[in-house]
Design an enzyme around this catalytic site. Sequence first.
Site, PDB file in Angstrom:
ATOM      1  N   ARG A  36       0.816  -1.218   0.000  1.00 55.37           N
ATOM      2  CA  ARG A  36       0.000   0.000   0.000  1.00 55.37           C
ATOM      3  C   ARG A  36       0.850   1.269   0.000  1.00 55.37           C
ATOM      4  NH1 ARG A  36      -2.882  -3.886   2.251  1.00 55.37           N
ATOM      5  NH2 ARG A  36      -1.662  -3.876   4.152  1.00 55.37           N
ATOM      6  N   HIS A  66       7.023 -10.054  -6.492  1.00 49.84           N
ATOM      7  CA  HIS A  66       5.894  -9.464  -7.242  1.00 49.84           C
ATOM      8  C   HIS A  66       5.895  -7.983  -6.914  1.00 49.84           C
ATOM      9  CE1 HIS A  66       2.026  -8.594  -8.886  1.00 49.84           C
ATOM     10  NE2 HIS A  66       1.704  -9.856  -9.078  1.00 49.84           N
ATOM     11  N   TYR A  69       1.127  -3.354  -6.782  1.00 50.13           N
ATOM     12  CA  TYR A  69       0.001  -3.166  -7.697  1.00 50.13           C
ATOM     13  C   TYR A  69      -0.219  -1.695  -8.045  1.00 50.13           C
ATOM     14  CZ  TYR A  69      -1.175  -8.008  -6.707  1.00 50.13           C
ATOM     15  OH  TYR A  69      -1.137  -9.367  -6.596  1.00 50.13           O
ATOM     16  N   HIS A 106       2.750  -6.738 -13.429  1.00 49.18           N
ATOM     17  CA  HIS A 106       1.624  -6.625 -14.360  1.00 49.18           C
ATOM     18  C   HIS A 106       1.998  -5.497 -15.315  1.00 49.18           C
ATOM     19  CE1 HIS A 106      -1.407  -8.276 -11.164  1.00 49.18           C
ATOM     20  NE2 HIS A 106      -0.338  -9.002 -11.270  1.00 49.18           N
ATOM     21  N   GLU A 152       4.012 -10.468 -16.607  1.00 46.76           N
ATOM     22  CA  GLU A 152       2.882 -11.355 -16.311  1.00 46.76           C
ATOM     23  C   GLU A 152       1.708 -10.999 -17.228  1.00 46.76           C
ATOM     24  OE1 GLU A 152       1.460 -11.273 -12.262  1.00 46.76           O
ATOM     25  OE2 GLU A 152      -0.211 -12.621 -12.726  1.00 46.76           O
ATOM     26  N   ASP A 186       0.046 -16.478 -15.913  1.00 47.93           N
ATOM     27  CA  ASP A 186      -0.930 -16.692 -14.847  1.00 47.93           C
ATOM     28  C   ASP A 186      -2.081 -17.474 -15.463  1.00 47.93           C
ATOM     29  OD1 ASP A 186      -3.296 -16.267 -13.187  1.00 47.93           O
ATOM     30  OD2 ASP A 186      -2.076 -14.838 -12.056  1.00 47.93           O
ATOM     31  N   HIS A 189      -5.492 -15.714 -15.276  1.00 47.92           N
ATOM     32  CA  HIS A 189      -5.601 -14.545 -16.142  1.00 47.92           C
ATOM     33  C   HIS A 189      -5.786 -14.969 -17.606  1.00 47.92           C
ATOM     34  CE1 HIS A 189      -3.122 -11.928 -13.069  1.00 47.92           C
ATOM     35  NE2 HIS A 189      -4.211 -12.463 -12.544  1.00 47.92           N
ATOM     36  N   HIS A 221       2.046 -18.383 -12.577  1.00 49.29           N
ATOM     37  CA  HIS A 221       1.204 -18.180 -11.403  1.00 49.29           C
ATOM     38  C   HIS A 221       0.115 -19.228 -11.522  1.00 49.29           C
ATOM     39  CE1 HIS A 221       2.432 -13.761 -10.506  1.00 49.29           C
ATOM     40  NE2 HIS A 221       3.295 -14.641 -10.052  1.00 49.29           N
ATOM     41  N   ASP A 234     -10.222 -10.735 -12.989  1.00 50.16           N
ATOM     42  CA  ASP A 234      -9.107 -11.342 -12.269  1.00 50.16           C
ATOM     43  C   ASP A 234      -9.611 -11.862 -10.914  1.00 50.16           C
ATOM     44  OD1 ASP A 234      -6.790 -11.753 -10.761  1.00 50.16           O
ATOM     45  OD2 ASP A 234      -5.787  -9.936 -11.469  1.00 50.16           O
ATOM     46  N   HIS A 236      -8.946 -15.290  -8.623  1.00 50.85           N
ATOM     47  CA  HIS A 236      -8.307 -16.593  -8.438  1.00 50.85           C
ATOM     48  C   HIS A 236      -9.185 -17.513  -7.589  1.00 50.85           C
ATOM     49  CE1 HIS A 236      -4.224 -14.251  -8.696  1.00 50.85           C
ATOM     50  NE2 HIS A 236      -5.024 -13.984  -9.700  1.00 50.85           N
ATOM     51  N   GLU A 266      -1.111 -18.380  -6.039  1.00 49.71           N
ATOM     52  CA  GLU A 266      -1.659 -17.108  -5.533  1.00 49.71           C
ATOM     53  C   GLU A 266      -3.147 -17.339  -5.265  1.00 49.71           C
ATOM     54  OE1 GLU A 266      -0.881 -14.692  -9.035  1.00 49.71           O
ATOM     55  OE2 GLU A 266       0.694 -13.631  -7.960  1.00 49.71           O
TER      56      GLU A 266
HETATM   57 ZN   LIG Z   1      -4.540 -12.168 -10.635  1.00 48.88          ZN
HETATM   58 ZN   LIG Z   2      -0.683 -13.532 -10.899  1.00 47.30          ZN
END
Ligand SMILES: [Zn+2]
Ligand SMILES: [Zn+2]
Length: 301
Positions: A36, A66, A69, A106, A152, A186, A189, A221, A234, A236, A266
């Site tokens: 964050r 990773h 985000y 990403h 990814e 992934d 994805h 992933h 997206d 999972h 993930e």
């Molecule tokens: Zn994802």
């Molecule tokens: Zn992923």
Amino acid sequence: MILGGHNSIKGGLHNAAIEAASIGGETMQIFCKSQRQWKAKPIEPEQAALFREEVARAGLERVMVHDSYLINMGTPDDAKRENAYQAFATELERCEALGAAYLNFHPGSHTHPSKPMRDDKAEREACLDRIAACMTRALDDFPDGKTMLVIENAAGQGTNVGSTWAEVGYLADAVGDERRVGVCVDTQHAWAAGYDWVDDYDAVWDDFDGQVGLRRLVAFHLNDSKQPLGARVDRHDNIPTGHLGEAFWRTLMTDGRFSGAAGYLETPLEDGDVGTYKRELAYLRALRDGTEAALPSLQAA
Ligand SMILES: [Zn+2]
Ligand SMILES: [Zn+2]
């Protein structure tokens, strides 16, 4: 395929390696700072040494980081892109300090506010060009870097780019450096982006090989999907109880082309407990090694 999960750095980076060992991980993925926050204190040499020590003790190969985000190197806003680049460079610096094999990210999003522009080819390619320029800059800024930048594939939500093999290949080609640029697939994805692993496994890989090149694929992933094929969402799911299912996982785990790749879970953790990873890793390992008979049923879980 060597198998692991996404482990927590709570209480110290080295704790992730201890957690990875506790779930039977052969490798692991981590965030190398709070997700964050843009900024992070530099990694102290003692922290890095402790991390490397625990990674070695756990016998983990090819640690993947990773990225945050928050980073969007595809934004058309120059100031925001500069911030994104600086944050990405910080991630890479931390990866180098930790000896991480891969920095997974990403690709980004073009952010055009007009809905009909979402799939505009020129808009998407301009975005991919901006991302490629940032990746090239990162490689230039770390000329002796050992960490590979790993693209990814995206699920295709919003204005995210990199959701087709053509776009992933376009990006990888635009950067060019095959030694320092790789690809992570992934599984969720790709499915959400419309690649039918379940009914058309071989065709999906033929397409991937043509557009991206199997030689570039270094990691997976490993996620099942809560969403149907082509949903561009997206989400999972746990393995093997989502839309992908057991037959897909068996096929992937026994596909000899990927025996040298690294795969990271993930999947959602039940009650936040990594026991979920432990079960799923045992399951995938049994499929991989052909020792399924010894498995407690996950299907029923
Ligand atoms: Zn994802
Ligand atoms: Zn992923």
